[in-house]
Motif scaffolding. Sequence first.
Motif, short mmCIF file in Angstrom:
data_model
loop_
_atom_site.label_atom_id
_atom_site.label_comp_id
_atom_site.label_asym_id
_atom_site.label_seq_id
_atom_site.Cartn_x
_atom_site.Cartn_y
_atom_site.Cartn_z
N SER A 735 5.04 -5.73 -14.66
CA SER A 735 4.02 -4.68 -14.55
C SER A 735 3.64 -4.53 -13.08
CB SER A 735 2.79 -5.04 -15.39
OG SER A 735 2.05 -6.07 -14.74
N ALA A 736 2.62 -3.72 -12.85
CA ALA A 736 2.14 -3.52 -11.49
C ALA A 736 1.51 -4.77 -10.91
CB ALA A 736 1.13 -2.37 -11.46
N ALA A 737 1.11 -5.71 -11.74
CA ALA A 737 0.38 -6.89 -11.27
C ALA A 737 1.18 -8.17 -11.40
CB ALA A 737 -0.93 -7.03 -12.04
N THR A 738 2.44 -8.09 -11.77
CA THR A 738 3.24 -9.31 -11.94
C THR A 738 4.17 -9.51 -10.76
OG1 THR A 738 4.98 -8.13 -13.16
CG2 THR A 738 3.18 -9.10 -14.45
N LEU A 739 4.59 -10.76 -10.55
CA LEU A 739 5.53 -11.05 -9.47
C LEU A 739 6.84 -10.30 -9.68
CD1 LEU A 739 4.85 -14.88 -9.05
CD2 LEU A 739 4.11 -13.04 -7.52
N PHE A 740 7.32 -10.31 -10.92
CA PHE A 740 8.48 -9.47 -11.28
C PHE A 740 7.94 -8.05 -11.35
CE2 PHE A 740 11.58 -7.64 -14.29
CZ PHE A 740 12.77 -8.11 -13.75
N ASN A 741 8.02 -7.37 -10.22
CA ASN A 741 7.16 -6.20 -10.04
C ASN A 741 7.85 -4.91 -10.40
OD1 ASN A 741 5.55 -4.16 -7.93
ND2 ASN A 741 4.32 -5.76 -8.85
N PHE A 742 7.21 -4.18 -11.32
CA PHE A 742 7.72 -2.87 -11.71
C PHE A 742 6.55 -2.00 -12.11
CE2 PHE A 742 9.47 0.05 -15.05
CZ PHE A 742 10.18 0.86 -14.17
N ARG A 743 6.42 -0.85 -11.47
CA ARG A 743 5.32 0.09 -11.74
C ARG A 743 5.93 1.36 -12.29
NH1 ARG A 743 0.95 -1.54 -7.77
NH2 ARG A 743 1.64 -3.58 -7.10
N VAL A 744 6.01 1.41 -13.60
CA VAL A 744 6.76 2.48 -14.23
C VAL A 744 6.18 3.84 -13.91
CG1 VAL A 744 5.47 2.17 -16.41
CG2 VAL A 744 7.68 3.32 -16.43
N GLU A 745 4.86 4.00 -13.90
CA GLU A 745 4.26 5.31 -13.66
C GLU A 745 4.46 5.76 -12.21
OE1 GLU A 745 3.26 7.13 -15.92
OE2 GLU A 745 2.69 5.87 -17.62
N ALA A 746 4.49 4.81 -11.26
CA ALA A 746 4.63 5.15 -9.85
C ALA A 746 6.09 5.19 -9.41
CB ALA A 746 3.86 4.15 -9.00
#
Length: 813
Positions: A735-746
Motif C-alpha cells: 500500500s501507500a504506507a508499506t515498505l513494499f510500496n505501491f500506490r494504486v490510485e497515484a
Amino acid sequence: MTERSGDLTRRALLAAVGGGAVAGGFLGPVRGYLSAFAPLSGGAWDAAADDPPVRVAGDHGEATLRYDDAGVPRIEADGEAALSFAAGYAQGADRLFQMDLQRRQLRGQLSAVVGEATLDSDRFHVGMDFAAAADATWDRVRDTDAGPLVEAYCDGVNRARDDLPTPVEFELLDYDPAPWTPADVMLAEKLIAWGLTGSFRTLRTETLRAELGDDAAATLLPDRLDHDAAILGHEGATADWPVPSGGAVRPPEAGTDESSRAAVGTDPELDRWLSGVEPPAWAGSNSWAVSGEHTASGDPIVANDPHLTLMAPPVWYEQVLRHPEYEVRGVTFPGVPFVVIGENDRGAWGFTNAGCDVIDCYEYEKRADGTEYRYGDRWRSFDVETRTIEVADAPDEEVTVKKSAHGAVLDAGAGGDEFRTELGVAWTGLSATRTTNAILDLNRSRGVEDVDEALRRFDEPTQCFVYAGRDGSVRYRVTGKVPIRRTDGEMVPGTRVFDGSAREGEWAGYTPYGESSWDGFIPYEEMPHVDDPPYVGTANQRVVDDVDYPYYLAEDYSEPFRGIRLWERLDALVDRGEVTAADLRDLQRDVHDGRLDRFRPVLADARSELSGAARDDLDAVLEWDGEAVGSERAPLLFVHFLDAYEGRFVADALGDLDGRRDPADYAPTQWVLATLGDEWFDGGRAVAAADAFEKARERIDAEGWELYRDYNRTRIDHPFDQSFLNYPRYPTDGSAATLFNFRVEAGAGSSWRQVCPQNDTPSRCILPGGNDGNPYAESYDDQLAAWANGEFKPMDRAMRGDLAVRFVGGEEE
C-alpha cells in the motif's frame, strides 16, 4: 515475442493511434503525468532500434555495446569518452522520445507539440526559467573532467538520432527532435531535483493561518509529527552520530518568529496554478544498510528502492559500464550519462528523499507601476523579459519572465482582492550546481574516501545517501545545499513567506542563474551524517530530532509509517544476527500497514454507529493483522475507509475556505488526521467514521471487488493510453504506507529495487516494466510480473550478450 508484438505491426500502431484515439487518449494521460510532476514516459519503439548498425564510426574511441536478455546495455571501452558516447547511443536508441518530452517540460515547450492542454505547465517552467539555471550549471561543469564526457554522451545520443528511424511518437506529433545538448543533461538534473524538493507547503500553511487561525493551522499542518523514529539517534544503530556544536544558533521554533506581520493567504488562482505544477507529496523511497558486524558473511549489505511515478517505459534506465579502472551497474534517468543508483566494483549506494526545505517565497513593496521593488534601502527594477510559448493548433502566447534578487517572480495574473498575488521564489536548483560531477565521481570511486569527497559536490537535490563498501565501510549522509536563512543577522526557519523588501530570510552566498559561493549554507561537515554505523534505515521520515541539531532542515517530512516499521524490522534482524541478502530482500517485501494501529481508535469509535453486516466488516478490520496482502478483504475495506474519512474531514472542516479553492489541497496527513477529535466533524468523529466506513463498503460493492487483489492492481500506462502500449495489469500486495510500496490510485511506488551484498553473493534488482522503450521488444515489460510478485533478477557487471554495436574510429584516450 510478446502477444502485443505478435499482433501489431508499426503500421497498425500508427493507424490505431492516429485514427481518432489521440485527442481522447493522449492529452489526458500527458496532463496526468505533468500533474504527477515526474519524468515523462515514451519509447523509441521503431523496429530499427532492435537492429542497429553493427559498426558506428565516431570521434571518441572504440567501444562495444551488448544487450543482455533483459535489454540492459552492457558497454565496454578503454576510454571514458568512448564509454559515454556509447551510453548516449544506447539511450538515444531506446528512450529518445521520453528524453525529448522531459526537456520540453522543463523548457516550457510542451504546448508546441500537444497544444493548450499543457499551457499552465509551460507558463510555470518558463517563469521559473529552469533553462537558464541549466545553462549556468553547464557553464560550471563544462571545464571540469565531466564536461568532455557529457559532450561525448550528447554526441552519442545525436548519432543514434541520425542513424535510426525517428520513433513513431515524433511522427504522430508531427515534429522532429532537436539535437541533444549538454544543457539538456543539466535540465534532467533540474527535473529530478525539482520533483523532490519543489514544495509550496509554506503557502498552504499561511493560507490556513489566514483563513482558520494560527491554532487550526498548527493542528492541521504541524511542523513536527509526534513520532520517535528519526533516522539519526536510533539506539544501537545511529545514536553515535556527530552532532554539530558551537558556532550555530538554534532557530526560533516555527510559528514563533519575530515578525509581527499577520499571515496572508495566497490568491486562489495563484495557489491553484502552483499546486498544479508541484511535485506529488508521496515522492519518497526506502534504503538501509547493515554492516558486517551483523551479517552472516561479515560484509555489509545495502538496499534501496526509490518511490516515483510508475510509467511505461519506466522512469529509470538500467545500464552497465566497464572501464579498465572501474565497473559500474545500476540505473540512471534517461538523458543522463552516468549511473545514479547502483554499484561499482568497490561499493554500492542508494538514495532516499531527505525532504529538506530548499525553497523560499518572498513578497515585495513595489512602486512605479510595479516595475520596481524595494530591497533594503534601495529601489531596484525587476529583471523583465517577454518570451513566446508556441502552442500547437492555437495562437502563440506571450509570457513575462520576471526576476528579483532572490530568483524567479511568479504571478498568475489573478485579480488581487485581499490575497497575495505575486511571489519571489528562491530555490537552490536555480543556481549552478555540481551534481553531475558528484555522480561521475561515485561511478569512479575506488573506496569510501572517494565517496566522501564526491558527496561534497552533490549540490542538489537533498537526499539521504546510504553506502556500503567492499572494504566494510558504511555511510549515511544528507546531501545537497541547505540554506541558513537570516533575518537581521539571526537564523530563522523557512516556514513563512518572507518580506523580501525588508531582506528577511536572506540566503548569503546564493546567486540565482549564476555561480553561488554557498557560504550561507549548512557546512558539509555539519550536515547530518554518521560514518560506519552498525546499521541504518531511511524511509523519508524526520532526519534528526530537532532538539539534537542546531540548524533548521525541513517542515514537511513524509509520514513515518514506513520509517517506524523499518526500524522495527531492522532491530529484529540485527538482534537475531547473521543478516543475509535474502533477509533484506524479504524486508523490501514487507507489507505491514502501520496506519491500522494509528486509526484503531477512530474505527473503534465507529463501531457503536454501525450494525449488521457493516459492523461485521468493521470487526474484521479491527481483527486484521495489518498485512496488506491480496488474499484478504480487510485491507480493501481499510484503504477505502481512509479515503472516505479524509473526504468527510475535508467537507466538514475545510468546506468554509474561499470557494475558489480546492479544500482537499489543504488536508492534513493521515498521521494527523487520525488524531482529530469531534470538533472537526459535523456530528462528531464517531458518526463521521461510521459514515466513511459505509461509503467504503458502497464503493467496494459498486466496483464488484471482493478481495484486496481485485483493487490493488498495476495500472502502468503509456502517455498515449492505448491498450496495446500500456503495461499488463497484475495484482500486487502493499500500500501507500508499506515498505513494499505501491500506490494504486497515484500510479506510483517502488520504481527500482536493488539489494547489494558486498561480497561474492550476486546483487539482485528489478524494474517495474522493462528496460526497452520499444513495445515490440521482449524487454518492453518483461520484468513487470516479477516486480509485482516481489521477485528479483541478477544484477552483475559481466559483458554478456551478443555484440550489438561496435564503435570505431577516433583517437585512443
